[in-house]
Scaffold this motif. Structure first.
Motif, short mmCIF file in Angstrom:
data_model
loop_
_atom_site.label_atom_id
_atom_site.label_comp_id
_atom_site.label_asym_id
_atom_site.label_seq_id
_atom_site.Cartn_x
_atom_site.Cartn_y
_atom_site.Cartn_z
N UNK A 50 0.82 -1.21 0.00
CA UNK A 50 0.00 0.00 0.00
C UNK A 50 0.86 1.26 0.00
N UNK A 51 1.94 1.27 0.77
CA UNK A 51 2.83 2.44 0.83
C UNK A 51 3.39 2.80 -0.54
N UNK A 52 3.64 1.78 -1.35
CA UNK A 52 4.19 2.00 -2.69
C UNK A 52 3.17 2.65 -3.62
N UNK A 53 1.90 2.60 -3.24
CA UNK A 53 0.84 3.16 -4.07
C UNK A 53 0.12 2.07 -4.84
N UNK A 54 -1.10 2.39 -5.20
CA UNK A 54 -1.92 1.43 -5.93
C UNK A 54 -2.41 2.05 -7.24
N UNK A 55 -2.06 1.42 -8.37
CA UNK A 55 -2.58 1.89 -9.66
C UNK A 55 -3.94 1.22 -9.90
N UNK A 56 -4.97 2.02 -10.04
CA UNK A 56 -6.32 1.50 -10.18
C UNK A 56 -6.87 1.78 -11.57
N UNK A 57 -7.37 0.74 -12.22
CA UNK A 57 -7.94 0.90 -13.55
C UNK A 57 -9.15 1.82 -13.50
N UNK A 58 -9.23 2.70 -14.50
CA UNK A 58 -10.39 3.56 -14.61
C UNK A 58 -10.57 4.01 -16.05
N UNK A 66 -8.52 1.49 -20.14
CA UNK A 66 -7.21 0.88 -19.97
C UNK A 66 -6.25 1.72 -19.14
N UNK A 67 -6.61 2.97 -18.87
CA UNK A 67 -5.75 3.84 -18.07
C UNK A 67 -5.85 3.51 -16.60
N UNK A 68 -4.90 4.05 -15.86
CA UNK A 68 -4.87 3.83 -14.42
C UNK A 68 -4.68 5.14 -13.68
N UNK A 69 -5.23 5.21 -12.49
CA UNK A 69 -5.04 6.36 -11.61
C UNK A 69 -4.21 5.86 -10.42
N UNK A 70 -3.14 6.59 -10.08
CA UNK A 70 -2.26 6.18 -8.98
C UNK A 70 -2.65 6.90 -7.70
N UNK A 71 -2.89 6.12 -6.66
CA UNK A 71 -3.23 6.65 -5.34
C UNK A 71 -2.23 6.12 -4.31
N UNK A 81 -6.21 7.93 0.73
CA UNK A 81 -5.22 7.79 -0.32
C UNK A 81 -5.38 8.96 -1.29
N UNK A 82 -4.28 9.67 -1.53
CA UNK A 82 -4.30 10.83 -2.42
C UNK A 82 -3.93 10.45 -3.84
N UNK A 83 -4.56 11.10 -4.79
CA UNK A 83 -4.30 10.88 -6.21
C UNK A 83 -2.96 11.53 -6.58
N UNK A 84 -2.15 10.81 -7.37
CA UNK A 84 -0.86 11.32 -7.81
C UNK A 84 -0.70 11.29 -9.31
N UNK A 85 -1.79 11.20 -10.03
CA UNK A 85 -1.72 11.26 -11.48
C UNK A 85 -2.25 9.99 -12.15
#
Length: 88
Positions: A50-58, A66-71, A81-85
């Motif tokens: 979790x600390x490394x961040x989670x890329x979530x499909x959206x 097919x894109x992902x949002x990194x939190x 969890x904050x969005x980082x792009x």
């Protein structure tokens, strides 16, 4: 009710018909970005992962289908969890 308000409190990845949080599960709130307001089920996930961040499909991010949002978790509050792009 607009789409943003409709999505608040719903669990990311859950079936639209049954997207409410479930008792006995641990959730983090996604803050900012395309998934703002959704809850992420973090039950049983290792803290290091979790600390490394989670890329979530959206489909509603910058890159569409097919894109992902990194939190990533906030250092002072691991339940938000904050969005980082977005990434393709």
């Amino acid at each position: 009710m607009d789409e943003t308000e409709f999505m608040r409190g719903r669990v990311y990845g859950a079936d639209h018909e049954d997207a409410a949080p479930r008792p006995g599960r641990a959730y983090a709130e996604l803050v900012g970005g395309p998934l703002d307001g959704l809850l992420l089920d973090i039950t049983g996930r290792p803290e290091s992962e979790l600390r490394a961040g989670v890329p979530l499909r959206t489909e509603i991010g910058r890159y569409g289908t097919g894109g992902r949002a990194l939190y990533t978790p906030r250092p002072e509050d691991g339940r938000r969890f904050d969005w980082h792009g977005d990434s393709p």
